[in-house]
Design a protein around this motif. Structure first.
Motif, PDB file in Angstrom:
ATOM      1  N   ALA A 140       8.327  20.884  48.821  1.00 47.48           N
ATOM      2  CA  ALA A 140       8.931  20.780  47.490  1.00 47.48           C
ATOM      3  C   ALA A 140       9.973  21.868  47.276  1.00 47.48           C
ATOM      4  N   VAL A 141       9.620  23.109  47.597  1.00 45.14           N
ATOM      5  CA  VAL A 141      10.525  24.254  47.453  1.00 45.14           C
ATOM      6  C   VAL A 141      10.302  25.173  48.642  1.00 45.14           C
ATOM      7  N   GLY A 142      11.382  25.671  49.234  1.00 44.33           N
ATOM      8  CA  GLY A 142      11.222  26.549  50.380  1.00 44.33           C
ATOM      9  C   GLY A 142      12.436  27.393  50.676  1.00 44.33           C
ATOM     10  N   SER A 143      12.225  28.334  51.553  1.00 41.82           N
ATOM     11  CA  SER A 143      13.306  29.179  52.061  1.00 41.82           C
ATOM     12  C   SER A 143      12.870  29.596  53.457  1.00 41.82           C
ATOM     13  N   TRP A 144      13.112  28.717  54.429  1.00 43.52           N
ATOM     14  CA  TRP A 144      12.474  28.872  55.739  1.00 43.52           C
ATOM     15  C   TRP A 144      13.457  28.517  56.842  1.00 43.52           C
ATOM     16  N   TYR A 145      14.094  29.533  57.386  1.00 46.08           N
ATOM     17  CA  TYR A 145      15.015  29.353  58.505  1.00 46.08           C
ATOM     18  C   TYR A 145      14.294  29.814  59.765  1.00 46.08           C
TER      19      TYR A 145
END
Length: 313
Positions: A140-145
């Motif tokens: 739903a929401v993320g910040s994953w590199y």
């Protein structure tokens, strides 16, 4: 001799207003009737909640403007965003939400925003899933590199429980998963809060804490992405990854985006402080966007309706 209890109420209110931690305020409220009357007051608690949001919010997406779907009402990200696919505005019980078709997302670059480069934050949102897949991630929401700049991502795989993932890395990378007890059902709204620090994760579903994870112990990790920690590398010196971009509707907007969300997301709010459990309950039970929550009224009404709650605040 002047005592604190002999001060005018407005002066005492100003002093108590300077105590930043809500749990400490609630504890102090049991000291005497005067302090209780000042603290357990609708106006006092609401003013504190408003100040908490103003000082600590670094992003708030209500999706109220269909022509600027990535508008951040907090103003901190300066409405700097990009879109993949065709996310559209939709209606929900909160007012507006974003509808995501499994091929769309919003990306907000945050690598140059100082307040996002933190290992202490909270994220509140509402999610609604249209369909699930037996072997597919949805975020739903993320910040994953992957391999770098992996801050967090909230989602689920197949029929698993909703959970959040955090990456702690230096020369090696340790992933920590904080699971809820809830398996996501389709066609149902959930309110979700994650709270993250280098030491600990928490996840709340519909106002209740369903999971927590101690990240001071590397043995609590879910997996290691590379080699075991070297003998010269101290665990306590390893840091959480910092974010590159925040994504709504997926975990990442890398060259090959994946883990798209199928459904709706509403009222995404990120803060640089943790919420108190009572604040999380108020957000969920109020069923309004976070900027419209009357926290003071929620606390006072709960005590009137359930006097035993006064012993739990």
């Amino acid at each position: 001799m002047v005592t604190i209890n002999s001060l005018p109420p407005e002066v005492l209110t100003n002093i108590l207003n300077r105590i930043p931690i809500l749990s400490e305020l609630f504890s102090i409220s049991t000291t005497c009737r005067l302090w209780h009357s000042v603290i357990i007051d609708e106006w006092f608690l609401q003013q504190r909640f408003e100040r908490f949001k103003k000082e600590n919010s670094i992003g708030h997406w209500k999706f109220e403007d269909a022509s600027h779907i990535g508008h951040d009402s907090s103003g901190y990200t300066k409405n700097n965003y990009s879109i993949i696919g065709q996310p559209i505005q939709s209606n929900c019980f909160l007012g507006k939400s974003i509808q995501l078709d499994g091929q769309s997302m919003i990306t907000i670059p945050v690598k140059d925003l100082a307040r996002y480069q933190t290992d202490y934050f909270a994220m509140s949102c509402w999610i609604y899933c249209n369909k699930t897949f037996s072997t597919e991630w949805q975020v739903a929401v993320g910040s994953w590199y992957d391999w770098k700049n992996s801050w967090f991502h909230l989602g689920f795989y197949g029929q698993e429980t909703l959970h959040n993932q955090i990456l702690i890395s230096n020369t090696h990378q340790y992933q920590f998963n904080c699971h809820s007890k809830t398996k996501i059902q389709t066609k149902r709204w959930y309110h979700v809060v994650i709270q993250v620090s280098r030491e600990k994760q928490e996840i709340y579903i519909d106002g209740k804490r369903e999971g927590q994870l101690d990240m001071t112990d590397p043995n609590n990790r879910s997996e290691i992405w590379s080699h075991p920690m070297s003998r010269t590398e101290k665990w306590e010196d390893m840091q959480m990854d910092m974010p590159h971009a925040l994504c709504i509707g997926s975990k990442s907007s890398e060259s090959f985006p994946r883990t798209f969300w199928h459904g709706q997301v509403a009222d995404v709010c990120i803060c640089t402080k943790w919420f108190h459990p009572k604040e999380i309950q108020a957000i969920y039970q109020s069923k309004v966007t976070i900027d419209k929550v009357n926290f003071g009224k929620f606390v006072v009404n709960n005590i009137i309706e359930n006097p035993s709650d006064q012993n739990e605040i």
